[in-house]
Design an enzyme around this catalytic site. Structure first.
Site, PDB file in Angstrom:
ATOM      1  N   ASP A  62       0.859  -1.191   0.000  1.00 48.79           N
ATOM      2  CA  ASP A  62       0.000   0.000   0.000  1.00 48.79           C
ATOM      3  C   ASP A  62       0.889   1.233   0.000  1.00 48.79           C
ATOM      4  O   ASP A  62       1.151   1.814   1.051  1.00 48.79           O
ATOM      5  CB  ASP A  62      -0.906  -0.039   1.236  1.00 48.79           C
ATOM      6  CG  ASP A  62      -1.812   1.178   1.298  1.00 48.79           C
ATOM      7  OD1 ASP A  62      -1.829   1.963   0.329  1.00 48.79           O
ATOM      8  OD2 ASP A  62      -2.498   1.328   2.326  1.00 48.79           O
ATOM      9  N   LYS A  64       0.116   3.761  -2.148  1.00 48.15           N
ATOM     10  CA  LYS A  64      -0.746   4.834  -2.676  1.00 48.15           C
ATOM     11  C   LYS A  64       0.045   5.704  -3.656  1.00 48.15           C
ATOM     12  O   LYS A  64       0.167   6.921  -3.488  1.00 48.15           O
ATOM     13  CB  LYS A  64      -1.314   5.682  -1.540  1.00 48.15           C
ATOM     14  CG  LYS A  64      -2.235   4.889  -0.615  1.00 48.15           C
ATOM     15  CD  LYS A  64      -2.974   5.742   0.365  1.00 48.15           C
ATOM     16  CE  LYS A  64      -3.897   4.932   1.237  1.00 48.15           C
ATOM     17  NZ  LYS A  64      -3.234   4.036   2.212  1.00 48.15           N
ATOM     18  N   ASP A  67       2.489   9.771  -8.371  1.00 44.08           N
ATOM     19  CA  ASP A  67       3.524  10.674  -8.893  1.00 44.08           C
ATOM     20  C   ASP A  67       3.408  10.729 -10.421  1.00 44.08           C
ATOM     21  O   ASP A  67       2.478  10.175 -11.008  1.00 44.08           O
ATOM     22  CB  ASP A  67       4.899  10.164  -8.425  1.00 44.08           C
ATOM     23  CG  ASP A  67       5.871  11.305  -8.181  1.00 44.08           C
ATOM     24  OD1 ASP A  67       5.963  12.201  -9.049  1.00 44.08           O
ATOM     25  OD2 ASP A  67       6.541  11.300  -7.147  1.00 44.08           O
TER      26      ASP A  67
HETATM   27  O1  O7M Z   1      -8.599  -0.935  10.118  1.00 43.80           O
HETATM   28  P1  O7M Z   1      -7.791   0.337  10.203  1.00 43.80           P
HETATM   29  O2  O7M Z   1      -8.637   1.550  10.151  1.00 43.80           O
HETATM   30  O3  O7M Z   1      -6.809   0.329  11.309  1.00 43.80           O
HETATM   31  O4  O7M Z   1      -6.832   0.334   8.911  1.00 43.80           O
HETATM   32  C1  O7M Z   1      -7.294   0.523   7.621  1.00 43.80           C
HETATM   33  C2  O7M Z   1      -6.154   0.373   6.665  1.00 43.80           C
HETATM   34  O5  O7M Z   1      -6.624   0.673   5.360  1.00 43.80           O
HETATM   35  C3  O7M Z   1      -4.979   1.309   6.923  1.00 43.80           C
HETATM   36  O6  O7M Z   1      -3.799   0.637   6.479  1.00 43.80           O
HETATM   37  C4  O7M Z   1      -5.255   2.481   6.008  1.00 43.80           C
HETATM   38  O7  O7M Z   1      -4.061   3.114   5.600  1.00 43.80           O
HETATM   39  C5  O7M Z   1      -5.934   1.788   4.830  1.00 43.80           C
HETATM   40  N1  O7M Z   1      -6.898   2.602   4.080  1.00 43.80           N
HETATM   41  C6  O7M Z   1      -7.921   3.250   4.719  1.00 43.80           C
HETATM   42  O8  O7M Z   1      -8.114   3.133   5.925  1.00 43.80           O
HETATM   43  N2  O7M Z   1      -8.757   4.057   3.998  1.00 43.80           N
HETATM   44  C7  O7M Z   1      -8.654   4.213   2.662  1.00 43.80           C
HETATM   45  O9  O7M Z   1      -9.449   4.911   2.067  1.00 43.80           O
HETATM   46  C8  O7M Z   1      -7.659   3.514   1.990  1.00 43.80           C
HETATM   47  C9  O7M Z   1      -6.827   2.670   2.703  1.00 43.80           C
HETATM   48  C10 O7M Z   1      -5.995   1.828   1.938  1.00 43.80           C
HETATM   49  O10 O7M Z   1      -5.689   0.699   2.200  1.00 43.80           O
HETATM   50  O11 O7M Z   1      -5.647   2.330   0.769  1.00 43.80           O
HETATM   51  C11 O7M Z   1      -5.188   1.543  -0.172  1.00 43.80           C
END
Ligand code: O7M
EC number: 4.1.1.23
Length: 216
Positions: A62, A64, A67
């Site tokens: 992950d 994201k 760029d």
């Molecule tokens: O269960 P949590 O809230 O502790 O974690 C959720 C995980 O999903 C955490 O790694 C976040 O960075 C990720 N995430 C989100 O919570 N919201 C998003 O919109 C997108 C992500 C994600 O995984 O993006 C790819």
């Protein structure tokens, strides 16, 4: 992508030591882990290959990625070379940027996930107005894996309509962020869950209860 028990663990722990401690407990229930900046910035990209080797699981990185195309390609290449099975890519930067990740994935025989709308409250200002368009762009590009929010099921349902029933949709935001696992799976193929599991006094107990709740 097949995901055991429809749960992807967000391994957002600050060290390999913590990752191993958690994975030793929960790995029998999971075969897919999401590793992002918290662990990779602390321990390096080797954390990806170590988790894969030690627990025989798929790893979605992950990062994201957001760029210009040339930089995106370098990020994707090095991520796949480290052993990642898939990388998560932002859509808002445009089709050319996402295409460079897709091309890298194709060259390495790996996958990308396109991030459409995010789950946190702040996403409503900048991302929400364009998130359905991002999903449409992904469909035009032939992308088949997506990320969408479990905290706004009406929006998740719309994303599912746009990407079609055969695309693979994974959804973060259940538990601590307020989403409900079973309701989310009406639209999503798998859940991304972090804190509800790794902050629990007994991660196995909570994981078993989530699995029971989604099987009911
Ligand atoms: O269960 P949590 O809230 O502790 O974690 C959720 C995980 O999903 C955490 O790694 C976040 O960075 C990720 N995430 C989100 O919570 N919201 C998003 O919109 C997108 C992500 C994600 O995984 O993006 C790819």
């Amino acid at each position: 992508m097949e995901v055991k028990n429809k749960i992807i663990l967000a391994l957002d722990v600050p060290s390999m030591e913590k990752a191993v401690e958690l994975m030793d407990k929960v790995s029998p229930y999971l075969d897919t882990v999401k590793i992002g900046y918290p662990l990779v910035l602390a321990e390096g990209l080797e954390s990806v290959s170590r988790v894969k080797e030690e627990y025989d699981c798929k790893v979605i990185c992950d990062f994201k990625v957001a760029d210009i195309p040339a930089t995106n390609q370098k990020i994707a290449d090095v991520t796949f070379q480290a052993g990642a099975d898939a990388i998560i890519v932002h859509g808002f930067v445009g089709a050319d940027s996402a295409t460079s990740c897709l091309e890298s994935a194709n060259q390495h025989g790996k996958e990308i996930f396109l991030l459409t709308e995010m789950s946190h409250p702040g996403a409503s200002r900048f991302l929400q107005p364009v998130s359905m368009d991002i999903a449409s762009m992904g469909v035009e590009m032939g992308i088949t894996n997506y990320v969408g929010p479990s905290t706004r099921l009406d929006r998740l349902g719309k994303i599912r309509q746009i990407i079609g029933k055969d695309s693979f949709l994974i959804s973060p935001g259940v538990g601590v962020q307020g989403g409900n696992p079973k309701d989310t799976l009406e639209f999503a193929d798998a859940l991304i869950i972090g804190r509800s599991i790794y902050l629990a006094p007994d991660p196995v107990e909570i994981l078993e209860s989530i699995i029971d709740s989604i099987e009911l």
